[in-house]
Scaffold this active site. Structure first.
Site, mmCIF file in Angstrom:
data_model
loop_
_atom_site.group_PDB
_atom_site.id
_atom_site.type_symbol
_atom_site.label_atom_id
_atom_site.label_comp_id
_atom_site.label_asym_id
_atom_site.label_seq_id
_atom_site.Cartn_x
_atom_site.Cartn_y
_atom_site.Cartn_z
ATOM 1 N N HIS A 1 -4.016 8.538 12.645
ATOM 2 C CA HIS A 1 -3.023 8.855 11.639
ATOM 3 C C HIS A 1 -1.412 9.621 11.670
ATOM 4 O O HIS A 1 -2.295 10.986 12.139
ATOM 5 C CB HIS A 1 -3.310 8.467 10.479
ATOM 6 C CG HIS A 1 -2.486 7.923 9.137
ATOM 7 N ND1 HIS A 1 -1.599 9.082 8.603
ATOM 8 C CD2 HIS A 1 -2.860 7.020 8.466
ATOM 9 C CE1 HIS A 1 -1.069 8.148 7.462
ATOM 10 N NE2 HIS A 1 -2.076 6.854 7.594
ATOM 11 N N GLU B 1 1.202 0.907 12.623
ATOM 12 C CA GLU B 1 2.442 1.906 11.379
ATOM 13 C C GLU B 1 3.140 2.391 12.223
ATOM 14 O O GLU B 1 3.393 3.779 12.929
ATOM 15 C CB GLU B 1 1.676 3.131 11.239
ATOM 16 C CG GLU B 1 0.168 2.374 10.869
ATOM 17 C CD GLU B 1 -0.336 2.929 9.196
ATOM 18 O OE1 GLU B 1 -0.368 2.087 8.380
ATOM 19 O OE2 GLU B 1 -1.049 4.430 9.841
ATOM 20 N N SER C 1 3.599 0.967 3.675
ATOM 21 C CA SER C 1 4.184 -0.539 2.378
ATOM 22 C C SER C 1 4.048 -1.211 2.347
ATOM 23 O O SER C 1 5.255 -2.034 1.442
ATOM 24 C CB SER C 1 5.580 0.200 2.874
ATOM 25 O OG SER C 1 6.168 1.486 2.359
ATOM 26 N N GLY D 1 -1.832 1.816 2.485
ATOM 27 C CA GLY D 1 -2.001 3.036 1.937
ATOM 28 C C GLY D 1 -1.840 2.990 -0.050
ATOM 29 O O GLY D 1 -2.448 3.179 -0.286
HETATM 30 C C1 PEP Z 1 -0.990 4.908 5.742
HETATM 31 O O1 PEP Z 1 -1.492 5.323 4.543
HETATM 32 O O2 PEP Z 1 -1.382 3.917 6.289
HETATM 33 C C2 PEP Z 1 -0.033 3.371 5.031
HETATM 34 C C3 PEP Z 1 0.389 2.388 5.405
HETATM 35 O O3 PEP Z 1 0.493 4.566 3.913
HETATM 36 P P1 PEP Z 1 1.546 2.969 2.679
HETATM 37 O O4 PEP Z 1 0.940 1.688 2.245
HETATM 38 O O5 PEP Z 1 1.698 3.796 1.229
HETATM 39 O O6 PEP Z 1 2.621 3.416 3.509
#
Ligand code: PEP
Length: 248
Positions: A99, A168, A209, A230
């Site tokens: 991550h 991501e 997001s 997330g």
């Molecule tokens: C994550 O923590 O991998 C993530 C995608 O967070 P968020 O959805 O808050 O952007």
């Protein structure tokens, strides 16, 4: 909408305590009453809640994952860490590795690779996160970075392994900004083209997001096997909405 299984990985990051357990009831109920739909929810709470999640979700179809592990398979002098065997012994079946919130603290691809191999030895399913920073995107380094992360993090992994990749973009995590579908399609297709050369059994997710407001637009792509979520995943209503809208 194809018939493939959709994955929804709920990354709770450093949020949640014992009071949060009651939020699981709604999701358990939802999963029970939607047995006909082909989806898998995997909760990745902080280490402190792994055991409780595991017990509560044991009889449901919901799985549990850890958010990281130490690469050492054995017990050892690593203050503040736990390894893949310890995680597995709690009834946990998945682990998020690579991550960006850990990469930024100094986790290299080489270290992540050691964690991947350790996780697989303990029979944990690996959810490998890859993605470019805003600087790398602006410099047009995205593909180079994605390739390097994939090659180095998956070095030595048996080609029969079921591998889960979460694309991501770092600039999208927690910012409310999501790549447009053209950019997303381009990057997902690039990842697929690389991964399918070695791993037949691959699952490609998007994370960054994702929420009930933007999920329908991202779903239009019809390329993804699911999402790593997330912030929105800590709210059971939002998580359920995301799943429902994916099957609309
Ligand atoms: C994550 O923590 O991998 C993530 C995608 O967070 P968020 O959805 O808050 O952007």
């Amino acid at each position: 909408m194809t018939n493939k299984i959709r994955y929804f990985i709920a990354n709770w990051k450093m949020y949640g305590d014992l009071r949060s357990l009651k939020t699981l009831n709604k999701v358990i109920k939802f999963t029970r009453s939607n047995r006909n739909k082909r989806f898998r929810i995997i909760y990745c709470p902080p280490f402190t809640l792994l055991s409780s999640f595991s017990k509560i979700l044991k009889k449901s179809k919901i799985n549990v994952g850890a958010q990281n592990i130490h690469e050492d398979l054995n017990f050892g002098p690593h203050t503040g860490f736990i390894n893949s065997r310890m995680v597995k012994s709690l009834g946990v079946n998945y682990v998020i590795l690579g991550h960006s919130e850990n990469r930024v603290l100094g986790e290299t691809n080489i270290k992540i690779n050691k964690k991947v191999l350790s996780a697989l030895k303990s029979k944990l399913n690996v959810i490998l996160c890859i993605g470019e920073t805003l600087y790398e995107k602006r410099k047009k380094f995205t593909k180079k970075i994605l390739k390097k992360q994939l090659v180095q993090c998956l070095k030595g992994v048996n080609k029969k392994t079921k591998i889960i990749i979460a694309y991501e973009p770092v600039w999208s995590i927690g910012t409310g900004i999501v790549p447009n579908n053209v950019e997303l399609e381009n990057n997902i297709n690039f990842i697929k083209s690389l991964i399918k050369r070695k791993f037949k059994n691959h699952i490609i997710l998007y994370g960054g997001s994702v929420n009930p407001k933007n999920i329908e637009k991202i779903n239009q792509l019809n390329l993804l096997d699911g999402y790593l979520i997330g912030g929105a995943s800590q709210n059971s209503k939002k998580l359920i909405d995301i799943v429902k809208k994916t099957f609309n």
